[in-house]
Design a protein around this motif. Structure first.
Motif, PDB file in Angstrom:
ATOM      1  N   THR A   1      21.076  -5.505  47.781  1.00 41.54           N
ATOM      2  CA  THR A   1      22.452  -5.921  48.021  1.00 41.54           C
ATOM      3  C   THR A   1      23.382  -4.744  47.767  1.00 41.54           C
ATOM      4  O   THR A   1      22.945  -3.666  47.353  1.00 41.54           O
ATOM      5  N   GLY A   2      24.666  -4.937  48.001  1.00 41.63           N
ATOM      6  CA  GLY A   2      25.624  -3.875  47.781  1.00 41.63           C
ATOM      7  C   GLY A   2      25.996  -3.732  46.318  1.00 41.63           C
ATOM      8  O   GLY A   2      25.923  -4.694  45.542  1.00 41.63           O
ATOM      9  N   GLN A   3      26.405  -2.527  45.920  1.00 43.42           N
ATOM     10  CA  GLN A   3      26.803  -2.302  44.533  1.00 43.42           C
ATOM     11  C   GLN A   3      28.021  -3.141  44.172  1.00 43.42           C
ATOM     12  O   GLN A   3      28.182  -3.531  43.018  1.00 43.42           O
ATOM     13  N   SER A   4      28.879  -3.426  45.161  1.00 41.73           N
ATOM     14  CA  SER A   4      30.056  -4.243  44.878  1.00 41.73           C
ATOM     15  C   SER A   4      29.668  -5.640  44.423  1.00 41.73           C
ATOM     16  O   SER A   4      30.336  -6.230  43.557  1.00 41.73           O
ATOM     17  N   THR A   5      28.573  -6.171  44.970  1.00 43.72           N
ATOM     18  CA  THR A   5      28.102  -7.500  44.554  1.00 43.72           C
ATOM     19  C   THR A   5      27.607  -7.473  43.113  1.00 43.72           C
ATOM     20  O   THR A   5      27.901  -8.369  42.318  1.00 43.72           O
TER      21      THR A   5
ATOM     22  N   ILE B   1      20.909  -8.537  32.990  1.00 47.29           N
ATOM     23  CA  ILE B   1      19.688  -8.059  32.336  1.00 47.29           C
ATOM     24  C   ILE B   1      19.129  -6.838  33.061  1.00 47.29           C
ATOM     25  O   ILE B   1      18.738  -5.848  32.440  1.00 47.29           O
ATOM     26  N   ARG B   2      19.092  -6.882  34.386  1.00 48.75           N
ATOM     27  CA  ARG B   2      18.546  -5.750  35.129  1.00 48.75           C
ATOM     28  C   ARG B   2      19.419  -4.505  34.964  1.00 48.75           C
ATOM     29  O   ARG B   2      18.909  -3.391  34.858  1.00 48.75           O
ATOM     30  N   ILE B   3      20.751  -4.684  34.930  1.00 55.00           N
ATOM     31  CA  ILE B   3      21.627  -3.537  34.702  1.00 55.00           C
ATOM     32  C   ILE B   3      21.358  -2.938  33.331  1.00 55.00           C
ATOM     33  O   ILE B   3      21.264  -1.714  33.162  1.00 55.00           O
TER      34      ILE B   3
ATOM     35  N   ARG C   1      30.562  -7.209  40.851  1.00 47.62           N
ATOM     36  CA  ARG C   1      31.281  -8.488  40.768  1.00 47.62           C
ATOM     37  C   ARG C   1      30.557  -9.469  39.850  1.00 47.62           C
ATOM     38  O   ARG C   1      31.186 -10.154  39.040  1.00 47.62           O
ATOM     39  N   HIS C   2      29.241  -9.551  39.973  1.00 45.58           N
ATOM     40  CA  HIS C   2      28.468 -10.437  39.090  1.00 45.58           C
ATOM     41  C   HIS C   2      28.717 -10.095  37.621  1.00 45.58           C
ATOM     42  O   HIS C   2      28.921 -10.977  36.788  1.00 45.58           O
ATOM     43  N   LEU C   3      28.689  -8.804  37.322  1.00 44.27           N
ATOM     44  CA  LEU C   3      28.887  -8.375  35.943  1.00 44.27           C
ATOM     45  C   LEU C   3      30.304  -8.688  35.472  1.00 44.27           C
ATOM     46  O   LEU C   3      30.497  -9.211  34.362  1.00 44.27           O
ATOM     47  N   GLN C   4      31.286  -8.386  36.298  1.00 43.68           N
ATOM     48  CA  GLN C   4      32.681  -8.637  35.907  1.00 43.68           C
ATOM     49  C   GLN C   4      32.941 -10.122  35.705  1.00 43.68           C
ATOM     50  O   GLN C   4      33.632 -10.516  34.759  1.00 43.68           O
ATOM     51  N   GLU C   5      32.386 -10.953  36.563  1.00 46.41           N
ATOM     52  CA  GLU C   5      32.578 -12.399  36.424  1.00 46.41           C
ATOM     53  C   GLU C   5      31.905 -12.927  35.160  1.00 46.41           C
ATOM     54  O   GLU C   5      32.449 -13.802  34.472  1.00 46.41           O
ATOM     55  N   LEU C   6      30.740 -12.381  34.842  1.00 49.13           N
ATOM     56  CA  LEU C   6      30.052 -12.809  33.623  1.00 49.13           C
ATOM     57  C   LEU C   6      30.829 -12.368  32.392  1.00 49.13           C
ATOM     58  O   LEU C   6      31.012 -13.147  31.435  1.00 49.13           O
ATOM     59  N   GLU C   7      31.301 -11.118  32.374  1.00 43.93           N
ATOM     60  CA  GLU C   7      32.089 -10.633  31.248  1.00 43.93           C
ATOM     61  C   GLU C   7      33.376 -11.444  31.092  1.00 43.93           C
ATOM     62  O   GLU C   7      33.798 -11.751  29.978  1.00 43.93           O
TER      63      GLU C   7
ATOM     64  N   SER D   1      21.822   1.410  35.351  1.00 40.18           N
ATOM     65  CA  SER D   1      22.512   1.888  36.549  1.00 40.18           C
ATOM     66  C   SER D   1      22.808   0.720  37.467  1.00 40.18           C
ATOM     67  O   SER D   1      21.889  -0.039  37.834  1.00 40.18           O
ATOM     68  N   LEU D   2      24.079   0.574  37.863  1.00 38.51           N
ATOM     69  CA  LEU D   2      24.440  -0.486  38.801  1.00 38.51           C
ATOM     70  C   LEU D   2      23.868  -0.215  40.183  1.00 38.51           C
ATOM     71  O   LEU D   2      23.404  -1.136  40.864  1.00 38.51           O
ATOM     72  N   SER D   3      23.899   1.049  40.616  1.00 44.18           N
ATOM     73  CA  SER D   3      23.394   1.378  41.945  1.00 44.18           C
ATOM     74  C   SER D   3      21.892   1.134  42.052  1.00 44.18           C
ATOM     75  O   SER D   3      21.398   0.662  43.080  1.00 44.18           O
ATOM     76  N   ALA D   4      21.146   1.432  40.969  1.00 43.61           N
ATOM     77  CA  ALA D   4      19.699   1.196  40.987  1.00 43.61           C
ATOM     78  C   ALA D   4      19.393  -0.289  41.108  1.00 43.61           C
ATOM     79  O   ALA D   4      18.475  -0.694  41.826  1.00 43.61           O
ATOM     80  N   VAL D   5      20.160  -1.111  40.415  1.00 42.33           N
ATOM     81  CA  VAL D   5      19.954  -2.554  40.486  1.00 42.33           C
ATOM     82  C   VAL D   5      20.321  -3.066  41.877  1.00 42.33           C
ATOM     83  O   VAL D   5      19.649  -3.950  42.419  1.00 42.33           O
ATOM     84  N   ALA D   6      21.378  -2.529  42.468  1.00 41.97           N
ATOM     85  CA  ALA D   6      21.762  -2.944  43.816  1.00 41.97           C
ATOM     86  C   ALA D   6      20.630  -2.654  44.802  1.00 41.97           C
ATOM     87  O   ALA D   6      20.298  -3.488  45.656  1.00 41.97           O
ATOM     88  N   ARG D   7      20.030  -1.462  44.692  1.00 44.74           N
ATOM     89  CA  ARG D   7      18.910  -1.128  45.582  1.00 44.74           C
ATOM     90  C   ARG D   7      17.725  -2.054  45.331  1.00 44.74           C
ATOM     91  O   ARG D   7      17.055  -2.496  46.269  1.00 44.74           O
ATOM     92  N   GLU D   8      17.469  -2.338  44.071  1.00 44.36           N
ATOM     93  CA  GLU D   8      16.353  -3.213  43.712  1.00 44.36           C
ATOM     94  C   GLU D   8      16.547  -4.619  44.274  1.00 44.36           C
ATOM     95  O   GLU D   8      15.601  -5.261  44.733  1.00 44.36           O
TER      96      GLU D   8
END
Length: 311
Positions: free
Chosen positions: A32-36, A15-17, A39-45, A22-29
């Motif tokens: 955590t790291g952008q890789s996390t 939802i935040r993405i 990964r969350h998005l890929q696992e959900l998809e 932006s993935l990087s904006a959500v990571a900063r928010e």
């Protein structure tokens, strides 16, 4: 599909993405790291079995499947939040956050004070107040309650009619001294009228005489604005005449800084309504604010209230 990969945490990340783009904006928010986040998005998809977002080097956007899934995720997360809060509120004083949207000028001049009084009564309740004249998607924007003036289109929201806002024609003494005072509605056609660009039909002023006769006058002027506070300043500075809600100018009328024109004629009042997201209407702190605002609305200048009704 491995349903164990469909978690509330991954839904929240998705939802935040979608909202930030932006993935990087959500990571900063999220701190955590952008890789996390990726990964969350890929696992959900992977669990859903469909791409939810189209990703480019600059931004992400919802796919058709993603748009539908976003709406369902919002509903699920709000229901989880509501269920949790209802249990907590059985064991404590009212607390938590209420998100309120309100027509801008009304919010600045009056609703903010109601919120102050409400929070004095319930100091553990937080309020996020958004002031806008735009018609927003309450669910998408995460709003619990919206206070709106004017007719409303069909909506899936719960509607509570609070009353109607009376309007009148006003002008500053300096404008009247320079341009004369209209004696009958037809005189308005020769005056500089401050018009609202975000209100349909502002090029015509419709008046009803106390004996029931109706007058519609085409008007024009050098200034159009899209905010009530800008119209208030224009009237105050002698830039023109025009219709105004009583709550917008009542203090200026009482102080003599503005005068009421054509007092033997009425402008049609404007409906004042409260929209509530249905899934949120039973949360105790939101019910408290609903009833508080409905009661205090009777005190607003020029607000003609009836018994507050639901539809």
């Amino acid at each position: 599909m491995d349903r164990t990969d469909i978690t509330l945490e991954r839904m929240r990340t998705f939802i935040r993405i979608a909202e930030r783009g932006s993935l990087s904006a959500v990571a900063r928010e999220m701190g955590t790291g952008q890789s996390t986040v990726t990964r969350h998005l890929q696992e959900l998809e992977g669990a859903v079995g469909a791409p939810l977002l189209n990703r480019t080097t600059r931004r992400v956007a919802l796919t058709d499947e993603g748009s539908r899934y976003y709406a369902h995720c919002m509903q699920i997360l709000r229901m989880v939040e509501q269920a949790t809060e209802e249990i907590r509120e059985l064991r404590r004083t009212p607390a938590g956050t209420i998100r309120v949207s309100c027509t801008a000028a009304l919010g600045v001049l009056h609703i903010t004070r109601l919120i102050f009084s409400f929070q004095e009564r319930y100091p553990q309740i937080r309020v996020d107040l958004s002031l806008t004249d735009e018609r927003i998607d309450l669910v998408k924007e995460g709003v619990d309650i919206a206070l709106r003036l004017g007719p409303l289109a069909d909506s899936s929201m719960k509607l509570r009619h609070l009353g109607s806002s009376s309007r009148l024609l006003v002008a500053a003494p300096s404008y009247l001294a320079a341009h004369g005072r209209p004696a009958v509605p037809e005189d308005l056609a020769t005056h500089n009228v401050i018009r609202m660009s975000n209100i349909a039909g502002s090029e015509v002023i419709a008046l009803r005489r106390l004996d029931g006769r109706h007058h519609s006058v085409a008007v024009d002027g050098r200034l159009r604005v899209d905010h009530g506070l800008a119209a208030r300043e224009a009237f105050l500075n002698g830039q023109g005449i025009g219709p105004a809600h009583r709550w917008l100018v009542n203090d200026l009328i009482e102080s003599g800084q503005l005068e009421v024109l054509l007092p033997d004629y009425d402008l049609s009042p404007v409906p004042f309504n409260m929209l509530i997201v249905p899934e949120r209407s039973d949360v105790s702190r939101i019910r408290l604010l609903i009833e508080f605002v409905a009661g205090e609305a009777t005190r607003l200048p020029g607000m003609k209230t009836t018994v507050a009704t639901w539809s």
